[in-house]
Design a protein around this motif. Sequence first.
Motif, mmCIF file in Angstrom:
data_model
loop_
_atom_site.group_PDB
_atom_site.id
_atom_site.type_symbol
_atom_site.label_atom_id
_atom_site.label_comp_id
_atom_site.label_asym_id
_atom_site.label_seq_id
_atom_site.Cartn_x
_atom_site.Cartn_y
_atom_site.Cartn_z
ATOM 1 N N ARG A 1 0.851 -1.183 0.000
ATOM 2 C CA ARG A 1 0.000 0.000 0.000
ATOM 3 C C ARG A 1 0.887 1.233 0.000
ATOM 4 O O ARG A 1 1.782 1.360 0.827
ATOM 5 C CB ARG A 1 -0.897 0.007 1.221
ATOM 6 N N LEU A 2 0.639 2.114 -0.960
ATOM 7 C CA LEU A 2 1.402 3.354 -1.061
ATOM 8 C C LEU A 2 0.722 4.445 -0.241
ATOM 9 O O LEU A 2 -0.485 4.410 -0.041
ATOM 10 C CB LEU A 2 1.519 3.786 -2.516
ATOM 11 N N ASP A 3 1.497 5.403 0.203
ATOM 12 C CA ASP A 3 0.940 6.476 1.018
ATOM 13 C C ASP A 3 0.318 7.602 0.178
ATOM 14 O O ASP A 3 -0.222 8.555 0.725
ATOM 15 C CB ASP A 3 1.994 7.036 1.975
ATOM 16 N N ARG A 4 0.382 7.485 -1.156
ATOM 17 C CA ARG A 4 -0.215 8.492 -2.030
ATOM 18 C C ARG A 4 -0.448 7.871 -3.414
ATOM 19 O O ARG A 4 0.132 6.842 -3.754
ATOM 20 C CB ARG A 4 0.682 9.713 -2.161
ATOM 21 N N ASP A 5 -1.322 8.513 -4.188
ATOM 22 C CA ASP A 5 -1.571 8.051 -5.553
ATOM 23 C C ASP A 5 -0.328 8.235 -6.408
ATOM 24 O O ASP A 5 0.452 9.154 -6.187
ATOM 25 C CB ASP A 5 -2.717 8.840 -6.181
ATOM 26 N N VAL A 6 -0.152 7.346 -7.374
ATOM 27 C CA VAL A 6 0.982 7.404 -8.290
ATOM 28 C C VAL A 6 0.435 7.614 -9.699
ATOM 29 O O VAL A 6 -0.500 6.937 -10.107
ATOM 30 C CB VAL A 6 1.814 6.101 -8.219
ATOM 31 N N THR A 7 1.031 8.521 -10.430
ATOM 32 C CA THR A 7 0.555 8.807 -11.787
ATOM 33 C C THR A 7 1.517 8.294 -12.860
ATOM 34 O O THR A 7 1.280 8.502 -14.043
ATOM 35 C CB THR A 7 0.345 10.327 -11.974
ATOM 36 N N ASN A 8 2.591 7.637 -12.468
ATOM 37 C CA ASN A 8 3.560 7.115 -13.441
ATOM 38 C C ASN A 8 2.928 6.010 -14.271
ATOM 39 O O ASN A 8 2.071 5.268 -13.806
ATOM 40 C CB ASN A 8 4.781 6.546 -12.730
ATOM 41 N N THR A 9 3.382 5.875 -15.509
ATOM 42 C CA THR A 9 2.932 4.803 -16.384
ATOM 43 C C THR A 9 3.729 3.542 -16.073
ATOM 44 O O THR A 9 4.960 3.582 -16.045
ATOM 45 C CB THR A 9 3.148 5.193 -17.862
#
Length: 83
Positions: A2-10
């Motif tokens: 679980r990440l602590d924030r959203d990720v926008t990388n492809t």
Amino acid sequence: MRLDRDVTNTPAKIASTYPRTGSNVSVYGWGATCKDSESTCQSPVLKTATMRMTGPTTDYYGGPALGLQGVDADWIQSAASNS
């Protein structure tokens, strides 16, 4: 995980062909870093190793797999080994 924030990388694309036999490839993972008990030597950080492609093979269940031989880490014997 679980990440602590959203990720926008492809995300990286999955390869559509096998690497050329004899070529070096990089593998990444958090797996065991010793030959003994895996439960006592799990890596807390992402590791990488250079492996040499020995050819297509099958995994324990008969599915497609890569035959790999360790290049830069003597504890890596085979990425397809299950013994």
